[in-house]
Scaffold this motif. Structure first.
Motif, PDB file in Angstrom:
ATOM      1  N   ARG A 339       0.874  -1.181   0.000  1.00  0.00           N
ATOM      2  CA  ARG A 339       0.000   0.000   0.000  1.00  0.00           C
ATOM      3  C   ARG A 339       0.899   1.215   0.000  1.00  0.00           C
ATOM      4  NH1 ARG A 339      -3.821   0.189   4.881  1.00  0.00           N
ATOM      5  NH2 ARG A 339      -1.942   0.940   5.903  1.00  0.00           N
ATOM      6  N   LYS A 350      -5.013   2.629  -2.164  1.00  0.00           N
ATOM      7  CA  LYS A 350      -5.282   1.312  -2.731  1.00  0.00           C
ATOM      8  C   LYS A 350      -4.071   0.416  -2.573  1.00  0.00           C
ATOM      9  CE  LYS A 350      -9.177   2.930  -3.979  1.00  0.00           C
ATOM     10  NZ  LYS A 350     -10.180   2.851  -2.921  1.00  0.00           N
ATOM     11  N   ARG A 351      -4.334  -0.837  -2.619  1.00  0.00           N
ATOM     12  CA  ARG A 351      -3.258  -1.811  -2.561  1.00  0.00           C
ATOM     13  C   ARG A 351      -2.886  -2.243  -3.966  1.00  0.00           C
ATOM     14  NH1 ARG A 351      -4.312  -5.224   2.555  1.00  0.00           N
ATOM     15  NH2 ARG A 351      -5.096  -3.609   3.917  1.00  0.00           N
ATOM     16  N   GLU A 352      -1.633  -2.613  -4.084  1.00  0.00           N
ATOM     17  CA  GLU A 352      -1.189  -3.229  -5.323  1.00  0.00           C
ATOM     18  C   GLU A 352      -0.592  -4.580  -4.993  1.00  0.00           C
ATOM     19  OE1 GLU A 352       1.306  -0.734  -7.786  1.00  0.00           O
ATOM     20  OE2 GLU A 352       0.305   1.054  -6.997  1.00  0.00           O
TER      21      GLU A 352
END
Length: 565
Positions: A339, A350-352
DNA sequence: CTGGGGTCCT
DNA sequence: AGGACCC
């Protein structure tokens, strides 16, 4: 038979119990710290009180309230850290075992939320007055339900669900009693003819109680829930969508024509919600099997150094491999979650994720029986470099790592099934070694962080000549395996450095470069032809035992027997 | 600095 | 790989 009569007979064929552990984390902590039992108690993760016992709730403390706010409401609030879920996972497994004494049809949501389809055990009681497999006997003469009942129950439904639900209320009481006897944990329960009603009605009387709902009260129950957001499956996004269309209550939902709703939120969700608004829910209790993923996360203020990323990932991976060993299955893929600090606005962050195959030779099955942590970490770092451009400053607020696909531990022999299963698992995963083959050029000069930044933090003096020649660093992990495995120090140089560092991270950083992670030999391509060449019945045998990726489409035939709407 | 887990669908 | 949802 007239279709209307047919409807009336078969309308509520199932019997569902929803079991919700009361303030689960808080109960576990009270068991671990009996001296806290009589005090208001909150369970803390980072800056959040994720749950609290009922004493604390009297002060107005709610789930996921900030610690500050909670302490304002209750200055004497005791707080225990609940970031490590080990104990909760442990109790959750014990509770599940107890539920399985009653039926294998247990669906879990999270650690403390369970649906049981007790239709068939209710039927056994109705046939014989007891269940020989369980040591429970139920007084069939007693027509009264155990616990609370929502709404009026004057008229009995002609389908016979009335008595089934009453029996289920006795089973629910028995389940709760056994959980309490074995674990000293209290639960609340809801009893209904579908999952939606069982879950919603159980909320009405909460600690350590149970509530039954008869079908005739279903619409009423739905009317009493204030907001559409209380319907399971309606989260933040859907709620926003609905509210922007002036749909706030369940009654608003009822008034909205299906066609209009479909255009706003999509056909599937619209149909589901129109059903739910009437208390209709045909979704089945899907027994929860083995986990689809095993992961760990850690959130923090900010991490901006590759070295710290490596340190934290290493710690996560150690714990993760332990969990994987407990699970017993062999993980086949690894996923990294990141994150990034979102400082353009107060956006949510947002998370990746990046995922890759886990080469077999990193797994414990091969000789040693243990994981090669150095190489696991190298792989995780490789995923990290795919996720974060380290040539520019970064700051992360979360790191996570998970195993996401599994192979059953073979128990030896079933060679062909095992072989094919492994192939299918690996096949769908990105093979990171095959692209950007040499990779890791960035790894060679990590100090480039801040190279054009003026934030003057740690590294700016650096640009120490990292130059281990990239070429010599470029041995593959496979090569490392062939060379000898260097005994892993209790603390890596990195961890030593990190724990010792204060303000002057100097060019020691040069030594912290991640050891050259390099392309790994991964994932032999799947050979579909191998499968197809097998006799058809063998194919079937093989595919039947594959990890389920396809789901049976939920076109429940019962839908067509439901009174029209 | 909204946690630390998970699921399934697209 | 991301999104939405659950606890």
């Amino acid at each position: 038979m007239d279709s209307i009569e047919f409807d009336a007979i078969i309308r509520h064929p199932r019997t569902i119990i929803h079991i919700d552990v009361d303030c689960f984390y808080a109960q576990v902590e009270m068991l671990r710290h009996p001296e806290l039992q009589s005090k208001p108690l909150g369970v803390q993760q980072k800056n959040i009180v994720v749950t609290s016992n009922y004493l604390a709730r009297e002060y107005g403390i709610k789930k996921c309230m900030s610690v500050e706010e909670a302490l304002q409401l209750c200055p004497e609030l005791a707080l225990v850290n609940g970031e490590d879920l080990t104990h909760y996972r442990h109790y959750s497994a014990k509770i599940l075992k107890i539920l399985h004494r009653f039926t294998p049809l247990v669906e879990r949501l999270g650690f403390d939320d369970n649906f049981l389809d007790v239709t068939s055990i209710v039927q056994k009681y109705m046939n014989s007055g007891n269940d020989s497999e369980l040591n429970i006997s139920i007084n069939m003469e007693d027509e009264h339900p155990v616990g609370k009942v929502f709404g009026p129950s004057e008229e009995e439904c002609p389908c016979g669900c009335h008595s089934r639900l009453i029996i289920a209320s006795k089973i629910a009481a028995e389940i709760r009693e056994q959980i309490y006897k074995d674990l000293h944990i209290t639960c609340s329960a809801g009893i209904g003819h579908n999952k939606l009603l069982a879950k919603l009605v159980g909320l009405l009387h909460k600690p350590n109680q149970q509530t039954l709902i008869f079908p005739c009260s279903a619409a009423m129950l739905l009317s009493t829930i204030e907001s559409v957001s209380k319907i399971p499956g309606v989260g933040q996004k859907t709620t926003q969508l609905l509210m922007s269309n002036n749909i706030k209550t369940v009654d608003d939902l009822r008034k909205t024509p299906l066609e209009a709703l479909e255009k706003k939120i999509g056909i599937d969700l619209a149909r589901k919600l129109k059903d739910n608004a009437e208390g209709i829910d045909e979704t089945v209790v899907k027994p929860t099997g083995k986990r689809q993923s095993i992961g760990l996360e850690d959130g923090f203020k900010s991490v901006s150094l590759i070295a710290e990323v490596e340190s934290r990932l290493g710690a996560l991976l150690r714990r993760l491999t332990e969990l994987a060993m407990e699970d017993g299955r062999i993980p086949v893929a690894m996923r990294l979650t990141v994150r990034k600090h979102d400082f353009n606005k107060s956006a949510s962050g947002k998370r990746e994720t990046r995922q890759c195959a886990l080469p077999k030779h990193l797994l414990p099955s091969s000789k040693s029986g243990i994981y090669d942590h150095a190489k696991m970490l190298a792989l995780a770092m490789k995923l990290f470099h795919r996720t974060v451009d380290v040539s520019k400053p970064f700051h992360l607020t979360l790191l996570g790592v998970a195993f996401t696909k599994f192979e059953e531990r073979s128990s030896g022999k079933n060679s062909i099934t095992s072989f094919l299963r492994k192939q299918v698992a690996v096949q769908s995963v990105l093979d990171i070694s095959s692209e950007e083959g040499v990779s890791d050029i960035n790894l060679g000069s990590p100090m480039s962080v801040n190279q054009d930044s003026n934030d003057g933090s740690a590294m700016s003096t650096t640009s120490s000549p990292i130059s281990k020649p990239i070429g010599t660093n470029n041995q593959t992990v496979d090569d490392d395996v062939l060379n000898e495995i260097e005994p892993l120090p209790k603390k890596t140089r990195l961890e030593v450095w990190l724990s010792g560092r204060r303000e002057s991270p100097s060019n020691e950083m040069a030594d912290l470069r991640l050891s050259p992670s390099s392309p790994m030999q991964l994932s032999p391509k799947i050979d579909a032809a191998v499968l197809k060449s097998l006799p058809i019945d063998i194919q079937r045998e093989v595919t039947r035992s594959w990890p389920t990726t396809s789901k049976p489409k939920s076109n429940n035939i019962l839908k067509y027997f439901i009174a029209n709407k």
